[in-house]
Design a protein around this motif. Sequence first.
Motif, PDB file in Angstrom:
ATOM      1  N   TYR A 283       0.814  -1.221   0.000  1.00  0.00           N
ATOM      2  CA  TYR A 283       0.000   0.000   0.000  1.00  0.00           C
ATOM      3  C   TYR A 283       0.849   1.272   0.000  1.00  0.00           C
ATOM      4  N   LYS A 284       2.099   1.173   0.419  1.00  0.00           N
ATOM      5  CA  LYS A 284       3.018   2.303   0.276  1.00  0.00           C
ATOM      6  C   LYS A 284       3.799   2.084  -1.022  1.00  0.00           C
ATOM      7  N   GLU A 285       4.940   2.722  -1.176  1.00  0.00           N
ATOM      8  CA  GLU A 285       5.713   2.470  -2.391  1.00  0.00           C
ATOM      9  C   GLU A 285       6.395   1.113  -2.292  1.00  0.00           C
ATOM     10  N   ARG A 286       6.448   0.432  -3.426  1.00  0.00           N
ATOM     11  CA  ARG A 286       7.056  -0.895  -3.473  1.00  0.00           C
ATOM     12  C   ARG A 286       8.512  -0.819  -3.026  1.00  0.00           C
ATOM     13  N   ALA A 287       8.972  -1.866  -2.328  1.00  0.00           N
ATOM     14  CA  ALA A 287      10.373  -1.912  -1.908  1.00  0.00           C
ATOM     15  C   ALA A 287      11.285  -1.880  -3.120  1.00  0.00           C
ATOM     16  N   PHE A 288      12.458  -1.281  -2.970  1.00  0.00           N
ATOM     17  CA  PHE A 288      13.410  -1.192  -4.083  1.00  0.00           C
ATOM     18  C   PHE A 288      14.098  -2.527  -4.344  1.00  0.00           C
ATOM     19  N   LEU A 521      28.087  -5.253   8.828  1.00  0.00           N
ATOM     20  CA  LEU A 521      28.807  -4.841   7.624  1.00  0.00           C
ATOM     21  C   LEU A 521      27.880  -4.909   6.416  1.00  0.00           C
ATOM     22  N   PHE A 522      27.941  -3.869   5.584  1.00  0.00           N
ATOM     23  CA  PHE A 522      27.160  -3.821   4.352  1.00  0.00           C
ATOM     24  C   PHE A 522      28.112  -3.602   3.181  1.00  0.00           C
ATOM     25  N   THR A 523      27.869  -4.298   2.078  1.00  0.00           N
ATOM     26  CA  THR A 523      28.667  -4.010   0.880  1.00  0.00           C
ATOM     27  C   THR A 523      28.326  -2.598   0.412  1.00  0.00           C
ATOM     28  N   ASP A 524      29.317  -1.948  -0.214  1.00  0.00           N
ATOM     29  CA  ASP A 524      29.199  -0.509  -0.457  1.00  0.00           C
ATOM     30  C   ASP A 524      28.199  -0.117  -1.536  1.00  0.00           C
ATOM     31  N   ASP A 525      27.543  -1.092  -2.185  1.00  0.00           N
ATOM     32  CA  ASP A 525      26.513  -0.737  -3.158  1.00  0.00           C
ATOM     33  C   ASP A 525      25.113  -0.740  -2.552  1.00  0.00           C
ATOM     34  N   LEU A 526      25.010  -1.006  -1.228  1.00  0.00           N
ATOM     35  CA  LEU A 526      23.724  -0.961  -0.542  1.00  0.00           C
ATOM     36  C   LEU A 526      23.513   0.426   0.045  1.00  0.00           C
ATOM     37  N   MET A 527      22.425   1.072  -0.334  1.00  0.00           N
ATOM     38  CA  MET A 527      22.179   2.469   0.005  1.00  0.00           C
ATOM     39  C   MET A 527      21.008   2.604   0.996  1.00  0.00           C
ATOM     40  N   ASP A 528      21.022   3.744   1.711  1.00  0.00           N
ATOM     41  CA  ASP A 528      19.934   4.127   2.625  1.00  0.00           C
ATOM     42  C   ASP A 528      19.676   3.069   3.689  1.00  0.00           C
ATOM     43  N   VAL A 529      20.757   2.614   4.319  1.00  0.00           N
ATOM     44  CA  VAL A 529      20.625   1.655   5.411  1.00  0.00           C
ATOM     45  C   VAL A 529      20.143   2.390   6.653  1.00  0.00           C
ATOM     46  N   GLU A 530      19.043   1.917   7.210  1.00  0.00           N
ATOM     47  CA  GLU A 530      18.485   2.517   8.417  1.00  0.00           C
ATOM     48  C   GLU A 530      18.181   1.415   9.411  1.00  0.00           C
ATOM     49  N   ASP A 538      15.935  -1.796   8.413  1.00  0.00           N
ATOM     50  CA  ASP A 538      14.620  -1.669   7.800  1.00  0.00           C
ATOM     51  C   ASP A 538      14.813  -1.850   6.290  1.00  0.00           C
ATOM     52  N   PHE A 539      14.237  -2.910   5.752  1.00  0.00           N
ATOM     53  CA  PHE A 539      14.490  -3.254   4.351  1.00  0.00           C
ATOM     54  C   PHE A 539      13.611  -2.488   3.362  1.00  0.00           C
ATOM     55  N   SER A 540      12.594  -1.798   3.836  1.00  0.00           N
ATOM     56  CA  SER A 540      11.624  -1.207   2.917  1.00  0.00           C
ATOM     57  C   SER A 540      12.223  -0.087   2.071  1.00  0.00           C
ATOM     58  N   LYS A 541      13.281   0.577   2.560  1.00  0.00           N
ATOM     59  CA  LYS A 541      13.874   1.697   1.824  1.00  0.00           C
ATOM     60  C   LYS A 541      15.248   1.373   1.247  1.00  0.00           C
ATOM     61  N   LEU A 542      15.785   0.227   1.585  1.00  0.00           N
ATOM     62  CA  LEU A 542      17.131  -0.145   1.144  1.00  0.00           C
ATOM     63  C   LEU A 542      17.162  -0.363  -0.368  1.00  0.00           C
ATOM     64  N   TRP A 543      18.229   0.077  -1.026  1.00  0.00           N
ATOM     65  CA  TRP A 543      18.335  -0.140  -2.460  1.00  0.00           C
ATOM     66  C   TRP A 543      19.778  -0.379  -2.868  1.00  0.00           C
ATOM     67  N   MET A 544      19.947  -0.951  -4.059  1.00  0.00           N
ATOM     68  CA  MET A 544      21.269  -1.275  -4.579  1.00  0.00           C
ATOM     69  C   MET A 544      21.676  -0.279  -5.644  1.00  0.00           C
ATOM     70  N   LYS A 545      22.856   0.284  -5.491  1.00  0.00           N
ATOM     71  CA  LYS A 545      23.388   1.221  -6.475  1.00  0.00           C
ATOM     72  C   LYS A 545      24.043   0.424  -7.603  1.00  0.00           C
ATOM     73  N   PRO A 546      23.574   0.600  -8.821  1.00  0.00           N
ATOM     74  CA  PRO A 546      24.152  -0.190  -9.927  1.00  0.00           C
ATOM     75  C   PRO A 546      25.562   0.265 -10.282  1.00  0.00           C
TER      76      PRO A 546
END
Length: 548
Positions: A283-288, A521-530, A538-546
């Motif tokens: 119902y909100k924006e789809r997860a990335f 630890l997160f690999t450096d292509d994972l963005m907006d880690v909260e 919280d996985f709903s906003k996490l995204w991968m930088k291509p």
Amino acid sequence: MEPKLLTLWQHTRTGKVKISELADLLSLSTKQTTRYLHKWHEEGWLHYKGGTGRGRYSEITWLKDVEAVYEKRVHEVMKDGKIEECARHLLLDWSRDCKLRLVSDFQSRLGYEKDGEDRLIIPRKRPFITTHPLKARDVHSANLVANVYDRLVSVDEHSSVHPALAHSWELNDARLRLYLRKGVKFHDGSPMSAEDVCDCLRKMSQHPFYERMWAPVSAIKARSPYVIDLEFRYPCHYALHLLGIMAASIYKEAGGSLYGTGSFSIVRNDDTKTLLHAFQEYYKERAFLDEIEYVQVPRDFENLYRSSAQSENYETYKVDSDFGFGLIIMNSYRNSDIARDDVRDFLHFQVTKLRQLLREIDARLIPNEQGFLAGISQPYELGEINCPVLRKPLVIQMSEYSRQTAERFREILVRAGCPVELVQVPFADTLDNGINDYGCDIFFHGEVFEMDQKFSFFQFLFGGTSPLQSVLDDCVDMEAWLKRYAMTAVSEWMPLHIEMERFLIETSRAVPLYYSKRSFLFTDDLMDVETRYFGHADFSKLWMKPSF
């Protein structure tokens, strides 16, 4: 590959052996052990010569280096990309050096697939205990629940309430009215209604771990398909906050399955893997992210959150998170010496010695000589207290996670002249300490704050997930205390917390032990880690930088 053969290799050298001792090592009967030895003899792993007569020794001679052969096979399986099979093999009885090599190779290949999907790979040290919101009392299960189910409202670290499944509300001294979003769907595609919400809330209000916090609520009613009322016996200022905790998640039970409304749905959950897919009709924006994959790994595996686009060479960054606090709870309602003030005060003083050893046990533990309220509690000191005369040894509960701490505490107490016994309880069973004390006097308890400190400490006091509720029931009018909290604005709760904290510490019923931090630890292509839920992401906003 046979786990028992590798175990035998690790713990038995060429020479004379007793079948009974090998049977204990392999958790087999002596007949089963003999059959296995004959089998391995025929396969060429070892030479076996059976002993004759009672008490005679048998003899084995190793013909192959089992670990070296098995290690080569596992590396070959990894090259073939069979990661799930590899994950199971890593749990075998390897030597330290061999395990380090295998883990390093496994980690470099974990989840790497060029399939065009954005997938997060997370190491899972053990299978999830549960996926049910009312039963998720350990942090790992709760983190999964947080991303699969939604609540009516969300509460931030400043205790502010925000809309979620409910888009608006009206709160007064007589009731809380909630207006539900339209068009919300469960993961099976069915629409969410006010009756679905009421059904979940009623189950929570009747659950032994949460029913006390629901005491101010006299009725839960659906007024229309998208409006529900919580009617009060007396004013309840914390009603909205109560609807924001994990146990208040909204779910649907159908055909033996659970369905949530969260940004991810569970498509697989077994002993080797848990797989989540992004919910397309969220119902909100789809997860990335498209998928989240939890893969079973050994307990000493690094906490690395990794994208599926990263190969062997990758950079990482670290995210630190407060993870709650640890304490010792004295089971003063039990009919034993622990009910005596002088015994608890003696133990309290001995805890001050245990705090000094915590860093040796786990570098992530920060000795806590203050209290349970970070940034609020004040340091305190105790004078030395001699061991009183006891009728029988005190009983300390320990799980696989508290074993080292419990054993150190036993050593301290024995040196001080205090007889103690340790009782091993499976970790999953310790989650029921609020309703079963397993005949123990002393508990090691870890409390991880789910939300802001104000409400989480209240939940710690009045929720039934630790032995504390039974302890308090025995010495405090908890109904009167609950009414005080309910009729006080949440923003004004800190004086109540401090008063209750002082009572617990001064009567040695609850003793602060440590604060805890966790690093991921997160690999450096994972963005907006909260980090939100129990210190996890919280996985709903996490995204991968291509990468290009």
